[in-house]
Design a protein around this motif. Structure first.
Motif, PDB file in Angstrom:
ATOM      1  N   THR A 250     -17.174 -26.896 -37.254  1.00 20.83           N
ATOM      2  CA  THR A 250     -16.727 -25.332 -37.475  1.00 20.83           C
ATOM      3  C   THR A 250     -17.024 -25.472 -39.157  1.00 20.83           C
ATOM      4  OG1 THR A 250     -14.976 -25.368 -35.839  1.00 20.83           O
ATOM      5  CG2 THR A 250     -15.258 -23.856 -37.679  1.00 20.83           C
ATOM      6  N   ARG A 264     -21.792 -15.302 -40.373  1.00 20.41           N
ATOM      7  CA  ARG A 264     -21.434 -15.555 -38.864  1.00 20.41           C
ATOM      8  C   ARG A 264     -22.348 -14.504 -38.135  1.00 20.41           C
ATOM      9  NH1 ARG A 264     -20.450 -15.004 -34.334  1.00 20.41           N
ATOM     10  NH2 ARG A 264     -18.446 -14.841 -33.270  1.00 20.41           N
ATOM     11  N   GLN A 280     -16.127 -19.534 -38.745  1.00 24.41           N
ATOM     12  CA  GLN A 280     -14.909 -18.798 -38.455  1.00 24.41           C
ATOM     13  C   GLN A 280     -14.522 -18.362 -39.969  1.00 24.41           C
ATOM     14  OE1 GLN A 280     -12.353 -21.593 -36.516  1.00 24.41           O
ATOM     15  NE2 GLN A 280     -11.828 -20.131 -35.156  1.00 24.41           N
ATOM     16  N   GLU A 284      -9.352 -16.595 -39.533  1.00 26.48           N
ATOM     17  CA  GLU A 284      -9.344 -16.747 -38.026  1.00 26.48           C
ATOM     18  C   GLU A 284      -8.986 -18.291 -37.888  1.00 26.48           C
ATOM     19  OE1 GLU A 284     -13.006 -14.865 -35.883  1.00 26.48           O
ATOM     20  OE2 GLU A 284     -13.536 -15.705 -37.639  1.00 26.48           O
TER      21      GLU A 284
END
Ligand code: SF4
Ligand code: SF4
Lengths: 427, 219, 158
Positions: A250, A264, A280, A284
């Motif tokens: 991530t 994103r 993210q 988030e």
């Protein structure tokens, strides 16, 4: 400007026109509702700032090139081609007079995404050499140095040393296989180093591994703001390369609104392929931690506070609930502004406006919209989740003699973390 | 030309021509939009684009409270002339008979008294729309000749219909012919003005809604 | 004689102080790094904090001054900036914190936050290899805090 570069600009605008753009121009009924959604119009009362007017040159190009009727009109000399004077006249509307906040897109009764149209027309203005100096410089530095503000790795390293020294926490550089690759905005490095410490503390408590890439630590994308897709793609590619090389699952976009939507949502379309990692926003991630019980906080703020939604987060990124849930952990006296969440008003500094010195006066006029929202509410503290909003708000409040401190949400949460004995604090 | 001949032209050749221009003009406009295509969105979605698109086509019909509060008169007036126009067009018995004759479709209408009143309301609403356009700084600034033309060709059918129904100004037959011609004028003008929005608004809402649905954001 | 050996001690010592004392020590911390800025407004703001009889209104005005100084010195979004020029900004932020409200309900105390901002001001100036200056600031802070506590004791405050 030479006519060659104007030609290039026109060609670029033509290339931007796709079915959605054409459907928007075909549908506009000149109802003027979009003006009422835009802080630049509402606060200046100048109809030139009506959102749809900001893309008028694009409309003319569309009509003359992509409609039969428009072609006939052009041939008969009934419509005028877009020329250098138009670029001259619209540059200020396209850049200074729009923070790409997306509010107009939400109110247009026929459904026109005007904000995206403005994002697209900028592509033509940038190649025609009609972009503000501030943004041109920022973009050049982003390409050459890796940061729009010219922040070099050594500055980040100095902060990491400071972090280690004063808190005993580490911000590991280039660690393959970490759970998270953390990106930072130059604004955070330069003005709000508290963010880095907050991340380090939260990650430690959550028991997650994380890393920063020494080659791609910058999250913001000047290419998107100025409207040069080639550069935007290159900046995205740097992050993608780093993430893939380090094998992270991530990538975390920091407290910056546009950096998030750039990496994103625009990112994969810019580089022409999907990612094999997730992206993210930090809020988030924190919300996920909260749901998994990985965030333990203590104490509640007693100040009356409200949250300024960064436009890109709420309107273009869909991060609405997370900040409210997170604020709930650390305060009981949270109040909402009259227009909040997806209808929040912009601080006035987004979309490259605050990087554009020429726009300062206009920006401070536009801020009056925020001021009236805050005056009505009467809060002690303003929380937000974007370093650029934060400075813009602080400046605006200061100019208006309003004594309201502005804090970053991540930092505020980190401040409330339950300290675990033996961790942090020692040298 | 006698009034009867005039009427039969309006009903016959005139109407056929107008309808042809309207249908082909609109199809061309929609083709011009759709043929430009769009690139697929490669970003990881958070929701369904299709759902978002369909939802926005419906929900965008209502204004957002924050904006409604700023321009209540303009917005309410917008509803009034849209609803009034559509009601007199589709719910007036003689119109329904015409649709029945041309397309074999019919539906219940409204009593003529109500239609007559709606006609008046629509006329006043359109006049107010013009007044707003001429006085609001934004509307004045945005408006072009094409906006006023679109306004005029929208007003004329309602106005002439009202005059014909109430036997005013001209003998009925002549007024009816003028009424039908005004409709034909509207049909001919529509594809070349902002009146294309009568169809293209669905595309615009669809595209914005699709993108919003994909991203999982409000629209 | 109280001495403060490390940051844990320092933090603990600061946490035990009431807000007025914290503010006072914080102002001394800022004075220690004041040489890094040319903004004369800050010296004045600090002098208000150090004076024992400063009124609420004076404190508020000092806070406003410090914040204005911080905003004047911040690196603008997208502007060409240099990390080593950020020192005055952090000094001003430190002064802003020293004159501001105490952070309630959080784990960090006012004086500690000020200490961190002051260290950041030195951190900017430290060249890539030299870490000494930041260490100097840290030890200065420990000494300042210890001296303050001791002087209080001497005056029979404890
Ligand atoms: S709100 Fe939409 S339809 Fe109305 S003027 Fe603006 S873009 Fe055109
Ligand atoms: S995106 Fe925001 S700033 Fe730009 S025109 Fe629309 S409402 Fe105004």
């Amino acid at each position: 400007m030479s006519s060659a570069s104007i030609e290039k600009g026109i060609r670029m605008i033509r290339e931007q026109i796709d079915a959605p753009i054409a459907s928007f121009f075909s549908s506009c009924v000149h109802c003027g509702m979009c003006a009422d959604a835009c802080h630049f119009y509402v606060q200046t009362g100048d109809p030139r700032y009506t959102p749809i007017n900001k893309v008028e040159p694009m409309r003319r190009i569309w009509e003359q090139e992509y409609t039969l009727w428009g072609r006939i009109k052009a041939t008969l000399g009934l419509s005028r081609k877009v020329n250098a004077q138009d670029f001259e006249a619209w540059e200020e509307l396209v850049y200074d007079g729009c923070s790409l906040c997306g509010r107009c897109s939400l109110v247009c009764p026929v459904g026109n995404d005007i904000s995206d149209m403005i994002r697209k027309i900028r592509e033509g203005f940038a190649v025609a050499g009609h972009a503000p100096e501030g943004l041109v410089g920022a973009t050049r530095r982003a390409v050459e140095i890796g940061s729009p503000m010219g922040v070099r790795l050594s500055a980040l390293e100095a902060q990491i040393r400071h972090l280690k020294h004063d808190t005993g926490l580490d911000a590991p550089l280039d660690q393959a296989g970490a759970d998270y690759l953390v990106l930072l905005s130059s604004m955070e490095i330069m003005n709000f180093p508290e963010y880095l410490e907050a991340i380090a503390r939260i990650m430690q408590q959550a028991g997650k591994t994380w890393t920063i890439s020494s080659r791609a630590f910058e999250a913001t994308n000047s290419g998107v703001q100025i409207g040069v897709s080639d550069i935007a793609a290159e900046l995205v590619q740097r992050v993608v390369d780093a993430a893939e090389e380090l094998g992270v699952k991530t990538v975390i976009s920091p407290e910056c609104g546009h950096a998030y939507t750039a990496i994103r949502f625009e990112g994969p379309n810019l580089i022409g392929r999907p990612y094999n990692f997730r992206v993210q926003h930090i809020l988030e991630v924190l919300e996920e931690f909260r749901q998994q019980g990985l965030l333990k906080t203590k104490g509640k703020e007693t100040d009356r506070m409200t949250f300024h939604d960064p436009c890109q987060l709420v309107r273009k990124g869909g991060v609405i609930e997370a900040p409210r849930n997170l604020l709930g952990m650390v305060t009981d006296s949270f109040v909402e502004m009259r227009d909040h969440a997806e209808m929040n008003w912009c601080c006035g500094g987004g979309g490259g406006v605050s990087a554009n010195e020429r726009a300062d006066e206009l920006k401070s006029k536009a801020f009056n919209q925020k001021k009236s929202q805050l005056d009505e509410l009467g809060v002690d503290t303003l929380v937000t989740a974007c370093a650029n909003c934060r400075i813009t708000l602080e400046e605006g409040l200061e100019r208006n003699d309003m004594d309201i401190p502005v804090i970053g949400l991540t930092e505020m949460l980190a401040d409330h973390l339950v300290e675990e004995p033996g961790k942090g604090g020692e040298t | 030309m006698t009034a009867d001949a005039f009427l039969s032209f309006a009903r016959g050749t005139g109407f056929d021509w107008a309808l042809t221009i309207f249908v082909f003009g609109m199809l061309l406009r929609l083709f011009e939009v759709l043929s430009l295509g769009r690139k697929p969105d490669l970003s990881e979605g958070r929701g369904s684009g299709v759902q978002g698109g369909l939802k926005t086509i419906v929900t965008r019909t209502l204004p957002r409270a924050a904006v409604f509060a700023r321009e209540p008169v303009r917005i309410i007036n917008g509803y009034v002339f849209h609803i009034g126009f559509l009601a007199v067009l589709f719910l007036y018995e003689p119109h329904i008979e015409l649709f029945d004759a041309k397309m074999g479709l019919s539906w219940p209408g409204l009593p003529t008294g109500i239609i007559n009143a709606l006609g008046v309301l629509t006329i006043f609403s359109l006049l107010l729309a013009l007044a707003l356009r001429l006085t609001s700084p934004v509307l004045k600034f945005l408006s072009t000749g094409s906006d006023y033309l679109a306004w005029l060709v929208t007003l004329l059918p309602v106005l002439t219909g009202y005059l014909a129904y109430n036997h005013m100004l001209l003998p009925y037959t002549a007024m009816l012919a003028v009424h039908i011609l005004s409709v034909e004028l509207l049909m001919v003008v529509a594809p070349f003005t902002k009146l294309t929005h009568m169809f293209s608004f669905m595309l615009a809402r669809w595209y914005q809604g699709y993108r919003a649905g994909h991203r999982g954001v409000e629209s | 004689m109280r001495t403060i050996e490390n940051d844990d001690d320092l933090r603990a010592a600061l946490t035990q102080m009431d807000v007025t004392d914290q503010r006072h020590v914080a102002a001394l911390f800022v004075e220690d790094v004041l040489e890094y800025t040319h903004d004369s407004r800050l010296r004045h703001a600090l002098s208000v904090v150090i004076r024992a009889d400063a009124s609420e209104a004076e404190l508020k005005a000092a806070h406003r001054t410090a914040r204005a100084a911080a905003l004047d010195a911040h690196a603008r979004c997208g502007a060409d900036s240099d990390w080593s020029d950020q020192s005055p900004y952090f000094v001003a932020r430190a002064a802003e914190a020293a004159t501001g409200k105490n952070a309630k309900g959080t784990s960090s105390t006012l004086a500690w936050l000020v200490a961190m901002q002051c260290r950041m001001a030195t951190c900017c100036l430290a060249s890539e290899t030299d870490q000494e200056s930041e260490e100097n600031t840290c030890s200065a802070q420990r000494r300042i805090a210890a001296e303050f506590i001791n002087s209080r004791k001497d005056n029979g405050h404890e």
